[in-house]
Design a protein around this motif. Sequence first.
Motif, PDB file in Angstrom:
ATOM      1  N   VAL A 102       0.733  -1.166   0.004  1.00 30.61           N
ATOM      2  CA  VAL A 102      -0.086   0.079   0.071  1.00 30.61           C
ATOM      3  C   VAL A 102       0.972   1.030  -0.323  1.00 30.61           C
ATOM      4  N   ARG A 103       1.991   1.333   0.881  1.00 33.24           N
ATOM      5  CA  ARG A 103       2.640   2.541   0.876  1.00 33.24           C
ATOM      6  C   ARG A 103       3.397   2.786  -0.435  1.00 33.24           C
ATOM      7  N   LEU A 104       4.035   1.594  -1.200  1.00 33.72           N
ATOM      8  CA  LEU A 104       4.365   1.888  -2.438  1.00 33.72           C
ATOM      9  C   LEU A 104       3.622   2.386  -3.553  1.00 33.72           C
ATOM     10  N   ARG A 105       2.262   1.880  -3.303  1.00 33.38           N
ATOM     11  CA  ARG A 105       1.238   2.374  -4.471  1.00 33.38           C
ATOM     12  C   ARG A 105       0.988   3.647  -3.976  1.00 33.38           C
ATOM     13  N   HIS A 106       0.904   3.973  -2.799  1.00 28.95           N
ATOM     14  CA  HIS A 106       0.383   5.316  -2.608  1.00 28.95           C
ATOM     15  C   HIS A 106       1.684   6.480  -2.939  1.00 28.95           C
ATOM     16  N   ARG A 107       2.823   6.009  -2.805  1.00 29.49           N
ATOM     17  CA  ARG A 107       3.913   6.995  -3.189  1.00 29.49           C
ATOM     18  C   ARG A 107       3.863   7.071  -4.851  1.00 29.49           C
ATOM     19  N   LEU A 108       3.585   5.966  -5.397  1.00 33.26           N
ATOM     20  CA  LEU A 108       3.652   6.022  -6.933  1.00 33.26           C
ATOM     21  C   LEU A 108       2.522   6.868  -7.632  1.00 33.26           C
ATOM     22  N   VAL A 109       1.225   6.523  -6.894  1.00 35.00           N
ATOM     23  CA  VAL A 109       0.097   7.501  -7.031  1.00 35.00           C
ATOM     24  C   VAL A 109       0.512   9.080  -6.967  1.00 35.00           C
ATOM     25  N   VAL A 110       1.255   9.234  -5.619  1.00 31.22           N
ATOM     26  CA  VAL A 110       1.331  10.837  -5.525  1.00 31.22           C
ATOM     27  C   VAL A 110       2.357  11.324  -6.520  1.00 31.22           C
ATOM     28  N   ASP A 111       3.407  10.400  -6.868  1.00 33.06           N
ATOM     29  CA  ASP A 111       4.431  10.773  -7.996  1.00 33.06           C
ATOM     30  C   ASP A 111       3.618  11.052  -9.222  1.00 33.06           C
ATOM     31  N   LEU A 112       3.088  10.165  -9.582  1.00 31.21           N
ATOM     32  CA  LEU A 112       2.408  10.460 -10.877  1.00 31.21           C
ATOM     33  C   LEU A 112       1.516  11.601 -11.026  1.00 31.21           C
ATOM     34  N   LEU A 113       0.599  11.761  -9.994  1.00 26.87           N
ATOM     35  CA  LEU A 113      -0.116  13.151 -10.077  1.00 26.87           C
ATOM     36  C   LEU A 113       0.651  14.357 -10.078  1.00 26.87           C
ATOM     37  N   MET A 114       1.769  14.161  -9.373  1.00 23.60           N
ATOM     38  CA  MET A 114       2.646  15.451  -9.372  1.00 23.60           C
ATOM     39  C   MET A 114       3.420  15.475 -10.882  1.00 23.60           C
ATOM     40  N   ALA A 115       3.788  14.510 -11.288  1.00 30.26           N
ATOM     41  CA  ALA A 115       4.439  14.581 -12.624  1.00 30.26           C
ATOM     42  C   ALA A 115       3.339  15.005 -13.608  1.00 30.26           C
ATOM     43  N   VAL A 116       2.310  14.718 -13.611  1.00 30.07           N
ATOM     44  CA  VAL A 116       1.239  15.496 -14.562  1.00 30.07           C
ATOM     45  C   VAL A 116       0.714  16.852 -14.269  1.00 30.07           C
ATOM     46  N   GLY A 117       1.326  17.182 -13.132  1.00 27.96           N
ATOM     47  CA  GLY A 117       1.041  18.716 -12.966  1.00 27.96           C
ATOM     48  C   GLY A 117       0.237  19.220 -11.518  1.00 27.96           C
ATOM     49  N   PRO A 119      -0.548  20.073  -8.107  1.00 28.35           N
ATOM     50  CA  PRO A 119       0.198  20.612  -6.991  1.00 28.35           C
ATOM     51  C   PRO A 119       0.115  19.583  -5.934  1.00 28.35           C
ATOM     52  N   ALA A 120       1.489  19.621  -5.061  1.00 26.17           N
ATOM     53  CA  ALA A 120       1.827  18.598  -4.187  1.00 26.17           C
ATOM     54  C   ALA A 120       0.914  18.352  -3.154  1.00 26.17           C
ATOM     55  N   ASP A 121       0.456  19.310  -2.713  1.00 29.66           N
ATOM     56  CA  ASP A 121      -0.796  19.321  -1.616  1.00 29.66           C
ATOM     57  C   ASP A 121      -2.145  18.750  -2.226  1.00 29.66           C
ATOM     58  N   SER A 122      -2.228  18.925  -3.252  1.00 33.58           N
ATOM     59  CA  SER A 122      -3.652  18.376  -3.813  1.00 33.58           C
ATOM     60  C   SER A 122      -3.307  16.866  -4.198  1.00 33.58           C
ATOM     61  N   ALA A 123      -1.938  16.484  -4.748  1.00 28.53           N
ATOM     62  CA  ALA A 123      -1.690  15.227  -4.908  1.00 28.53           C
ATOM     63  C   ALA A 123      -1.917  14.275  -3.549  1.00 28.53           C
ATOM     64  N   GLU A 124      -1.257  14.789  -2.854  1.00 27.73           N
ATOM     65  CA  GLU A 124      -1.436  14.025  -1.445  1.00 27.73           C
ATOM     66  C   GLU A 124      -2.833  13.790  -1.001  1.00 27.73           C
ATOM     67  N   VAL A 125      -3.790  14.621  -1.091  1.00 25.61           N
ATOM     68  CA  VAL A 125      -5.177  14.482  -0.426  1.00 25.61           C
ATOM     69  C   VAL A 125      -5.583  13.584  -1.432  1.00 25.61           C
ATOM     70  N   ASP A 126      -5.691  13.901  -2.757  1.00 26.49           N
ATOM     71  CA  ASP A 126      -6.314  13.040  -3.898  1.00 26.49           C
ATOM     72  C   ASP A 126      -5.829  11.810  -3.698  1.00 26.49           C
ATOM     73  N   ALA A 127      -4.603  11.460  -3.534  1.00 27.87           N
ATOM     74  CA  ALA A 127      -4.006   9.988  -3.437  1.00 27.87           C
ATOM     75  C   ALA A 127      -4.788   9.252  -2.455  1.00 27.87           C
ATOM     76  N   GLU A 128      -5.070   9.861  -1.347  1.00 34.56           N
ATOM     77  CA  GLU A 128      -5.763   9.055  -0.322  1.00 34.56           C
ATOM     78  C   GLU A 128      -6.882   8.351  -0.743  1.00 34.56           C
ATOM     79  N   GLY A 129      -7.734   8.788  -1.657  1.00 31.53           N
ATOM     80  CA  GLY A 129      -8.885   8.438  -1.962  1.00 31.53           C
ATOM     81  C   GLY A 129      -8.724   7.269  -3.535  1.00 31.53           C
ATOM     82  N   ILE A 130      -7.754   8.104  -4.188  1.00 31.68           N
ATOM     83  CA  ILE A 130      -7.589   7.443  -5.512  1.00 31.68           C
ATOM     84  C   ILE A 130      -6.860   6.237  -5.295  1.00 31.68           C
ATOM     85  N   GLU A 131      -5.891   5.914  -4.321  1.00 28.00           N
ATOM     86  CA  GLU A 131      -4.776   4.846  -4.490  1.00 28.00           C
ATOM     87  C   GLU A 131      -5.519   3.520  -4.461  1.00 28.00           C
TER      88      GLU A 131
END
Lengths: 150, 150
Positions: A102-117, A119-131
């Motif tokens: 789960v942790r790995l997947r979470h990081r990957l999702v956050v990184d992917l979100l940030m890679a497509v632009g 913002p870091a804080d949104s990425a963290e929040v959204d990842a919590e639901g998306i992952e």
Amino acid sequence: MATKSKDLATPAMPTEAAQAQRFEKARSAQSTALLEDYVELISDLLASSGEARPTDVARRLGVAHATAIKTIARLKREGLATSRPYRGVFLTEAGKALADRVRLRHRLVVDLLMAVGVPADSAEVDAEGIEHHVSDAALAAFRDFLAQRG
Amino acid sequence: MATKSKDLATPAMPTEAAQAQRFEKARSAQSTALLEDYVELISDLLASSGEARPTDVARRLGVAHATAIKTIARLKREGLATSRPYRGVFLTEAGKALADRVRLRHRLVVDLLMAVGVPADSAEVDAEGIEHHVSDAALAAFRDFLAQRG
DNA sequence: ACCAAAATGTAGCACAGGCTACAAATTGGA
DNA sequence: TCCAATTTGTAGCCTGTGCTACATTTTGGT
């Protein structure tokens, strides 16, 4: 099989069966999401402070302690955690393995979100639901995509 | 420990409050997810066949018809749909607006997933779960990202 | 027109995951 | 040591979202 279709409109609806399967999948993902959250959080607490107390878990998740205790009981039923009264919570091997995944997947999702632009804080929040809804296929694609952009 | 003392190994845990807020957000998103799914599906059925019968909705979602009827009652309570006994379901203006928003978001998520290399069929399935957790900020980023790649 | 099948609706159950209120155990400070 | 605050646990309630079983209405084929 009754191919009773009349889908003759807009951008083509999927078949009944296909669509039902998608929703089914989303529902089942939802049912494991909470367990994943608990396991990851407990793992983090154990790693950072050596113990995971129900009250801490509850505060981190933003729920009443009774709720956390009840869910921890479910973790135990499912073989993911162990605990003895007044002694904190620990993860079984299965629990640890799940936490790592789960942790790995979470990081990957956050990184992917940030890679497509995103913002870091949104990425963290959204990842919590998306992952919890990211398939292995998508995860692999994320990995490739990130690798390709250094 | 101010702003960015992030080492590579262990990304520092967020504060209790911040983390609780994230989980809270994910939980609340979850509570509207089902309504969004219903509204979008009803909208699709109305568009493609002129009517949305509870039984069709149920089949598409892969649930028992009684479950669909119960949730449709909730849609009515929330002012998103209308229906009269044995007469099918229709959307209020609010329902239509929600359906449009949801449909747009769904497309954007699918397109984004495919743009980063997720196979089309996985993208469709994953999007069903993911879409409900994508913030406006992320959505905007997706739009920009897609625009940039023609 | 009729009756059977399909669709719709209702009732009641289960379970998950929230909550509050109260009870018991543990811990820490005077 | 001992008492009070904290932590933990238990009990019971509510809501949402599944289900099955049964009742009712509508629809369609003969």
